[in-house]
Design a protein around this motif. Structure first.
Motif, PDB file in Angstrom:
ATOM      1  N   TRP A 147       0.944   4.136  -3.058  1.00 21.58           N
ATOM      2  CA  TRP A 147       0.758   5.561  -2.799  1.00 21.58           C
ATOM      3  C   TRP A 147       1.928   6.361  -3.373  1.00 21.58           C
ATOM      4  O   TRP A 147       1.721   7.386  -4.021  1.00 21.58           O
TER       5      TRP A 147
ATOM      6  N   ARG B  86      -5.136   9.938   4.508  1.00 16.59           N
ATOM      7  CA  ARG B  86      -5.926   8.783   4.064  1.00 16.59           C
ATOM      8  C   ARG B  86      -5.050   7.534   3.983  1.00 16.59           C
ATOM      9  O   ARG B  86      -5.482   6.431   4.323  1.00 16.59           O
TER      10      ARG B  86
ATOM     11  N   ASP C 132      -6.247   0.440   8.780  1.00 19.82           N
ATOM     12  CA  ASP C 132      -7.309  -0.503   8.399  1.00 19.82           C
ATOM     13  C   ASP C 132      -6.731  -1.868   8.010  1.00 19.82           C
ATOM     14  O   ASP C 132      -7.286  -2.909   8.372  1.00 19.82           O
TER      15      ASP C 132
ATOM     16  N   ASP D  16      -5.531   3.991   5.754  1.00 19.71           N
ATOM     17  CA  ASP D  16      -5.486   2.716   5.024  1.00 19.71           C
ATOM     18  C   ASP D  16      -4.574   1.715   5.730  1.00 19.71           C
ATOM     19  O   ASP D  16      -4.914   0.538   5.863  1.00 19.71           O
TER      20      ASP D  16
ATOM     21  N   ARG E 128       0.838  -1.210   0.000  1.00 19.46           N
ATOM     22  CA  ARG E 128       0.000   0.000   0.000  1.00 19.46           C
ATOM     23  C   ARG E 128       0.869   1.255   0.000  1.00 19.46           C
ATOM     24  O   ARG E 128       0.566   2.219  -0.711  1.00 19.46           O
TER      25      ARG E 128
END
Length: 167
Positions: free
Chosen positions: A24, A129, A136, A133, A20
């Protein structure tokens, strides 16, 4: 809490989070990157960076994955590797990161153009954000999985001495 600490050592969790973070950074063409910092890697930090195209790698071994600057297909130069260094369709730039380089620390925003301020706000919101993420992803692993230790026996070859038979 104990379960969360155990999850930090799990390669699948690290891989999911690192993936992730890389996605990004790719959105920003590696100009902006995020990484863990702190004594226990406990928080995410926004880094500046980029791509070094000047020293881009031009070939990669089809067996061991080593990257080089060869301009033609050639046998791999890694000891013991029987692979072939194949020229890449496009040179592969090296990702560079400047850890410790401050971002906007001591910046006088009153001198910025409004368009530049808006761009920076979008970046900070995007980074925020990204942090959500990552949380999460981690919470999902803690909720949906449990750590199980498995013992794996790895065969190994050893050399020992034996007396000669005198024949």
């Amino acid at each position: 809490m104990d379960k969360a600490w155990e999850m930090l050592d799990c390669s699948e969790v690290r891989w999911a989070i690192d993936t992730r973070l890389q996605e990004w950074a790719q959105e920003y063409n590696w100009t902006w990157q995020a990484g863990f910092n702190g004594r226990s890697g406990g928080y995410l930090v926004l880094y500046q960076g980029g791509l070094n195209r000047k020293n881009a790698r031009t070939a990669r071994c089809d067996l061991c994955g080593r990257s080089t600057w060869h301009k033609a297909d050639t046998p791999c130069t890694t000891d013991g590797c029987i692979g072939l260094l194949r020229v890449l369709p496009e040179p592969e730039p090296k990702i560079i990161t400047w850890p410790g380089r401050s971002v906007d620390q001591g910046e006088d925003f009153s001198q910025w153009y409004m368009s530049d301020l808006r761009k920076r706000v979008r970046l900070v919101c995007s980074f925020d954000r990204l942090c959500d993420d990552v949380v999460d992803i981690f919470v999902g692993f803690c909720r949906d999985y449990e750590m199980v230790e498995t013992e794996v026996l790895v065969p190994t070859t050893i050399k020992t001495l034996q007396p000669t038979t005198g024949d």
